[in-house]
Design an enzyme around this catalytic site. Sequence first.
Site, mmCIF file in Angstrom:
data_model
loop_
_atom_site.group_PDB
_atom_site.id
_atom_site.type_symbol
_atom_site.label_atom_id
_atom_site.label_comp_id
_atom_site.label_asym_id
_atom_site.label_seq_id
_atom_site.Cartn_x
_atom_site.Cartn_y
_atom_site.Cartn_z
ATOM 1 N N ALA A 75 -2.141 0.219 7.694
ATOM 2 C CA ALA A 75 -1.976 -0.782 6.627
ATOM 3 C C ALA A 75 -0.507 -1.139 6.510
ATOM 4 O O ALA A 75 0.356 -0.419 7.012
ATOM 5 C CB ALA A 75 -2.480 -0.231 5.293
ATOM 6 N N TYR A 139 0.717 -6.946 -2.371
ATOM 7 C CA TYR A 139 0.182 -5.734 -1.744
ATOM 8 C C TYR A 139 -1.081 -5.273 -2.474
ATOM 9 O O TYR A 139 -2.131 -5.043 -1.860
ATOM 10 C CB TYR A 139 1.238 -4.626 -1.756
ATOM 11 N N LYS A 143 -5.085 -5.147 -1.108
ATOM 12 C CA LYS A 143 -5.878 -3.919 -1.105
ATOM 13 C C LYS A 143 -7.153 -4.084 -1.934
ATOM 14 O O LYS A 143 -8.211 -3.569 -1.577
ATOM 15 C CB LYS A 143 -5.046 -2.742 -1.623
#
Length: 302
Positions: A75, A139, A143
């Site tokens: 990731a 971010y 996710k």
Amino acid sequence: MSKKVLITGSNGLLGQKLLDKIRNNSQFEVIATAKGEDRYCEEGYIYESLDVTKRDEVLNIMNIYKPDHVIHTAAMTNVDACEAEKELCKQLNVDSVAYFIEACKANQSHFVHLSTDFIFDGANGPYDEDAAPNPLSYYGQTKLESEELLKQSDIDYAILRTIIVYGVVKDMSRSNIVLWAKGALESKKSINVVNDQFRNPTLAEDLADACILAVEKKAQGVFNASGKDFMSILEIVERIADFWGLDKSLITPISAEGLNQPAKRPVKTGFILDKSNAVLGYQPHTFEEGLAIMDKQLALIK
């Protein structure tokens, strides 16, 4: 019958801890993947170079090995870099998951996915697994998008949400809060540390254990997988200083606003671990136990 487990991001901190724990375990046949060359360089697993942002590569590797389980640790996790490089962040954090969903469906593979406390805004922490997300950063948004893809899919999956992972391996690609604070204070450098953000720092070994428990139990759904100690970032650094007997007068408390970081961070996250304790049997170390484990490992690396 051994289970075939494919790990992405095997060159990273969590990826290497997973290899430490399962490569010589007869229960598992391990396929380690990362972009470029293998940096772990031990025996007991197969290594394949894999760029998870390339659909064809993901489908090809999955079709060759047909793993029973995938542990997706790859990731983009640098929160400020994600804000600056949104397209790359989306490719690594969202698109890659879509490709694995497609490949897991074709091969009937169980998917273990790593997520984050940054899907929350920090207004009501610590959180349980059912709390309503509201990410403040790109971010966190990516996710959350990856979690939603899994929830809308018809594959078997477990989402493990974690917080501030720390630890050490012999070939580190990037630092973490413990190595940074210890290194700076040992060098007698003054450091500014945020006193108005609260987290549960997570030992990489504990997170690896959570991943393995999710595989062994073929866990389904969302689980919190962090450390058990809840504290401010300032307290994290002070406890690091205390553990190694370093000079706390070098630490200057500041507010998060004083850092002027590109990405907004949640104030107070933290996780309630009751579900992971009960369903997975997840039992993380205390923070000081984690530092003691790191201390022994650092002595071996020197």
